[in-house]
Design a protein around this motif. Structure first.
Motif, PDB file in Angstrom:
ATOM      1  N   VAL A   1       0.883  -0.873   0.307  1.00 22.73           N
ATOM      2  CA  VAL A   1      -0.012  -0.133  -0.072  1.00 22.73           C
ATOM      3  C   VAL A   1       0.878   1.137  -0.099  1.00 22.73           C
ATOM      4  O   VAL A   1       2.061   1.178   0.581  1.00 22.73           O
ATOM      5  N   ARG A   2       0.314   2.258  -0.455  1.00 18.29           N
ATOM      6  CA  ARG A   2       1.030   3.689  -0.652  1.00 18.29           C
ATOM      7  C   ARG A   2      -0.120   4.414  -0.008  1.00 18.29           C
ATOM      8  O   ARG A   2      -1.230   4.548  -0.286  1.00 18.29           O
ATOM      9  N   VAL A   3       0.445   5.291   1.008  1.00 12.53           N
ATOM     10  CA  VAL A   3      -0.379   6.250   1.643  1.00 12.53           C
ATOM     11  C   VAL A   3       0.275   7.428   1.611  1.00 12.53           C
ATOM     12  O   VAL A   3       1.398   7.834   1.820  1.00 12.53           O
ATOM     13  N   ASN A   4      -0.620   8.634   1.224  1.00 14.30           N
ATOM     14  CA  ASN A   4      -0.208   9.755   1.189  1.00 14.30           C
ATOM     15  C   ASN A   4      -0.873  10.491   2.145  1.00 14.30           C
ATOM     16  O   ASN A   4      -1.849  10.327   2.808  1.00 14.30           O
ATOM     17  N   ILE A   5      -0.372  11.997   2.342  1.00  9.95           N
ATOM     18  CA  ILE A   5      -0.799  13.061   3.270  1.00  9.95           C
ATOM     19  C   ILE A   5      -1.054  14.345   2.343  1.00  9.95           C
ATOM     20  O   ILE A   5      -0.360  14.611   1.692  1.00  9.95           O
ATOM     21  N   LEU A   6      -2.319  14.900   2.485  1.00  7.71           N
ATOM     22  CA  LEU A   6      -2.674  15.831   1.795  1.00  7.71           C
ATOM     23  C   LEU A   6      -3.206  17.030   2.488  1.00  7.71           C
ATOM     24  O   LEU A   6      -4.013  16.776   3.576  1.00  7.71           O
ATOM     25  N   LYS A   7      -3.128  18.347   2.062  1.00  7.49           N
ATOM     26  CA  LYS A   7      -3.552  19.321   2.749  1.00  7.49           C
ATOM     27  C   LYS A   7      -5.206  19.473   2.846  1.00  7.49           C
ATOM     28  O   LYS A   7      -5.716  19.470   1.801  1.00  7.49           O
ATOM     29  N   GLY A   8      -5.797  19.826   3.989  1.00  7.77           N
ATOM     30  CA  GLY A   8      -7.175  20.198   3.947  1.00  7.77           C
ATOM     31  C   GLY A   8      -7.098  21.453   4.547  1.00  7.77           C
ATOM     32  O   GLY A   8      -6.237  22.417   4.365  1.00  7.77           O
ATOM     33  N   GLU A   9      -8.073  22.017   5.161  1.00  5.37           N
ATOM     34  CA  GLU A   9      -8.256  23.225   5.746  1.00  5.37           C
ATOM     35  C   GLU A   9      -7.323  23.247   6.954  1.00  5.37           C
ATOM     36  O   GLU A   9      -6.953  22.413   7.799  1.00  5.37           O
ATOM     37  N   ILE A  10      -6.385  24.549   6.906  1.00  4.56           N
ATOM     38  CA  ILE A  10      -5.430  24.789   7.851  1.00  4.56           C
ATOM     39  C   ILE A  10      -5.771  26.019   8.278  1.00  4.56           C
ATOM     40  O   ILE A  10      -5.672  27.040   7.266  1.00  4.56           O
ATOM     41  N   SER A  11      -5.853  26.211   9.690  1.00  4.44           N
ATOM     42  CA  SER A  11      -6.110  27.868  10.057  1.00  4.44           C
ATOM     43  C   SER A  11      -4.864  28.534   9.927  1.00  4.44           C
ATOM     44  O   SER A  11      -3.804  28.064   9.683  1.00  4.44           O
ATOM     45  N   GLU A  12      -5.224  29.761   9.329  1.00  4.99           N
ATOM     46  CA  GLU A  12      -3.952  30.724   9.422  1.00  4.99           C
ATOM     47  C   GLU A  12      -2.802  30.474  10.315  1.00  4.99           C
ATOM     48  O   GLU A  12      -1.654  30.552   9.914  1.00  4.99           O
ATOM     49  N   ASP A  13      -3.024  30.462  11.613  1.00 11.24           N
ATOM     50  CA  ASP A  13      -2.146  30.372  12.768  1.00 11.24           C
ATOM     51  C   ASP A  13      -1.715  29.174  12.694  1.00 11.24           C
ATOM     52  O   ASP A  13      -0.484  28.453  13.516  1.00 11.24           O
ATOM     53  N   GLY A  14      -2.226  27.734  12.003  1.00 12.65           N
ATOM     54  CA  GLY A  14      -1.809  26.573  12.093  1.00 12.65           C
ATOM     55  C   GLY A  14      -2.092  25.782  13.193  1.00 12.65           C
ATOM     56  O   GLY A  14      -1.736  24.670  13.243  1.00 12.65           O
TER      57      GLY A  14
ATOM     58  N   ARG B   1      -1.942  20.964  28.933  1.00 16.62           N
ATOM     59  CA  ARG B   1      -2.922  20.126  28.507  1.00 16.62           C
ATOM     60  C   ARG B   1      -4.052  20.966  27.968  1.00 16.62           C
ATOM     61  O   ARG B   1      -5.314  20.718  28.080  1.00 16.62           O
ATOM     62  N   LYS B   2      -3.657  21.954  27.219  1.00 18.11           N
ATOM     63  CA  LYS B   2      -4.702  22.948  26.367  1.00 18.11           C
ATOM     64  C   LYS B   2      -3.998  23.037  25.124  1.00 18.11           C
ATOM     65  O   LYS B   2      -2.914  22.851  24.631  1.00 18.11           O
ATOM     66  N   LEU B   3      -4.785  23.491  24.197  1.00 19.95           N
ATOM     67  CA  LEU B   3      -4.622  23.754  22.894  1.00 19.95           C
ATOM     68  C   LEU B   3      -3.630  25.045  22.805  1.00 19.95           C
ATOM     69  O   LEU B   3      -3.578  25.743  23.451  1.00 19.95           O
ATOM     70  N   THR B   4      -2.752  24.647  21.855  1.00 15.29           N
ATOM     71  CA  THR B   4      -1.616  25.953  21.585  1.00 15.29           C
ATOM     72  C   THR B   4      -1.370  25.976  20.094  1.00 15.29           C
ATOM     73  O   THR B   4      -1.828  25.268  19.233  1.00 15.29           O
ATOM     74  N   LEU B   5      -0.495  26.778  19.819  1.00 12.18           N
ATOM     75  CA  LEU B   5       0.117  27.026  18.382  1.00 12.18           C
ATOM     76  C   LEU B   5       1.293  26.301  18.166  1.00 12.18           C
ATOM     77  O   LEU B   5       2.395  26.369  18.962  1.00 12.18           O
ATOM     78  N   PRO B   6       1.406  25.727  16.937  1.00 10.56           N
ATOM     79  CA  PRO B   6       2.528  25.089  16.594  1.00 10.56           C
ATOM     80  C   PRO B   6       3.784  26.304  16.014  1.00 10.56           C
ATOM     81  O   PRO B   6       3.425  27.299  15.820  1.00 10.56           O
ATOM     82  N   PRO B   7       5.122  25.503  15.979  1.00  6.96           N
ATOM     83  CA  PRO B   7       6.117  26.594  15.352  1.00  6.96           C
ATOM     84  C   PRO B   7       5.863  26.953  13.804  1.00  6.96           C
ATOM     85  O   PRO B   7       5.225  26.142  13.439  1.00  6.96           O
ATOM     86  N   ALA B   8       6.195  28.174  13.527  1.00  6.94           N
ATOM     87  CA  ALA B   8       6.007  28.404  12.235  1.00  6.94           C
ATOM     88  C   ALA B   8       6.439  27.412  11.072  1.00  6.94           C
ATOM     89  O   ALA B   8       5.710  27.231  10.033  1.00  6.94           O
TER      90      ALA B   8
ATOM     91  N   LEU C   1       6.282  24.236  11.314  1.00  4.67           N
ATOM     92  CA  LEU C   1       5.519  23.111  11.183  1.00  4.67           C
ATOM     93  C   LEU C   1       4.244  23.546  10.189  1.00  4.67           C
ATOM     94  O   LEU C   1       3.948  22.892   9.768  1.00  4.67           O
ATOM     95  N   THR C   2       3.806  24.684  10.764  1.00  4.28           N
ATOM     96  CA  THR C   2       2.659  25.500   9.851  1.00  4.28           C
ATOM     97  C   THR C   2       3.195  25.449   8.370  1.00  4.28           C
ATOM     98  O   THR C   2       2.616  25.179   7.606  1.00  4.28           O
ATOM     99  N   ALA C   3       4.191  25.851   8.371  1.00  3.82           N
ATOM    100  CA  ALA C   3       4.716  25.941   6.933  1.00  3.82           C
ATOM    101  C   ALA C   3       4.751  24.780   6.213  1.00  3.82           C
ATOM    102  O   ALA C   3       4.602  24.565   5.164  1.00  3.82           O
ATOM    103  N   ALA C   4       5.214  23.547   6.815  1.00  2.00           N
ATOM    104  CA  ALA C   4       5.447  22.130   6.368  1.00  2.00           C
ATOM    105  C   ALA C   4       3.909  21.640   5.886  1.00  2.00           C
ATOM    106  O   ALA C   4       3.856  21.161   4.875  1.00  2.00           O
ATOM    107  N   PHE C   5       2.864  21.995   6.758  1.00  6.39           N
ATOM    108  CA  PHE C   5       1.512  21.753   6.513  1.00  6.39           C
ATOM    109  C   PHE C   5       1.045  22.402   5.254  1.00  6.39           C
ATOM    110  O   PHE C   5       0.488  21.852   4.255  1.00  6.39           O
ATOM    111  N   GLN C   6       1.629  23.692   5.181  1.00  9.86           N
ATOM    112  CA  GLN C   6       0.860  24.619   4.107  1.00  9.86           C
ATOM    113  C   GLN C   6       1.682  24.196   2.627  1.00  9.86           C
ATOM    114  O   GLN C   6       1.094  24.205   1.590  1.00  9.86           O
TER     115      GLN C   6
END
Length: 149
Positions: free
Chosen positions: A74-87, A119-126, A128-133
């Motif tokens: 099997v080949r499994v890929n990862i594709l971008k969906g909606e990403i908030s501006e701040d990631g 144990r609360k939501l936070t923002l990732p480093p820029a 990591l957001t750039a990698a997703f984008q």
């Protein structure tokens, strides 16, 4: 980053009594691809521990299209969906293909980043957001049934 994918062999332990891959293994394949993407983007478990962050899932849904069996590759890929501006919140899609290039499943995962100490939501480093984008865009999968008979 261009497209990202992992290739895996179906193992005997991935299969159920019907002799095909059990439903939960498809989710494992998607998770393996996501974590591999984080690692190859420079965010392995040690880096995430240092930053005190980790990914969490709110929802994960798989559409099963075609069965996978023992001895399949099997080949499994990862594709971008909606990403908030701040990631901080994200949606990704995984497509799972067999060795013949047939699409066998589509996973959509919605998640965010958690501060592991607070144990609360936070923002990732820029970075990591750039990698997703940088991922290619994906879309939701809509199952279209075929007539039986």
């Amino acid at each position: 980053m261009k497209s990202f994918e992992k290739t895996l062999e179906v193992r005997w332990s991935d299969c159920d009594p019907n002799r095909h891959v059990t439903h939960s293994k498809y989710y494992d394949y998607g998770a393996h691809c996501r974590v591999s993407f984080f690692i190859e983007s420079g965010f392995n478990s040690e880096k995430m521990a240092e930053l005190q962050i980790g990914p969490i899932l709110f929802k994960e849904e798989c559409t099963f299209i075609k069965e996978l069996k023992i001895q399949d590759t099997v080949r499994v890929n990862i594709l971008k969906g909606e990403i908030s501006e701040d990631g901080g919140r994200w949606t990704v899609h995984h497509e799972i293909f067999n060795q013949n290039g047939d699409k066998c499943a589509h996973i959509t995962a919605k998640g965010a980043w958690m501060n592991l100490e607070l144990r609360k939501l936070t923002l990732p480093p820029a970075e990591l957001t750039a990698a997703f984008q940088s991922l290619p865009s994906g879309e939701y999968y809509e199952y279209k049934s075929k007539k039986l008979g």
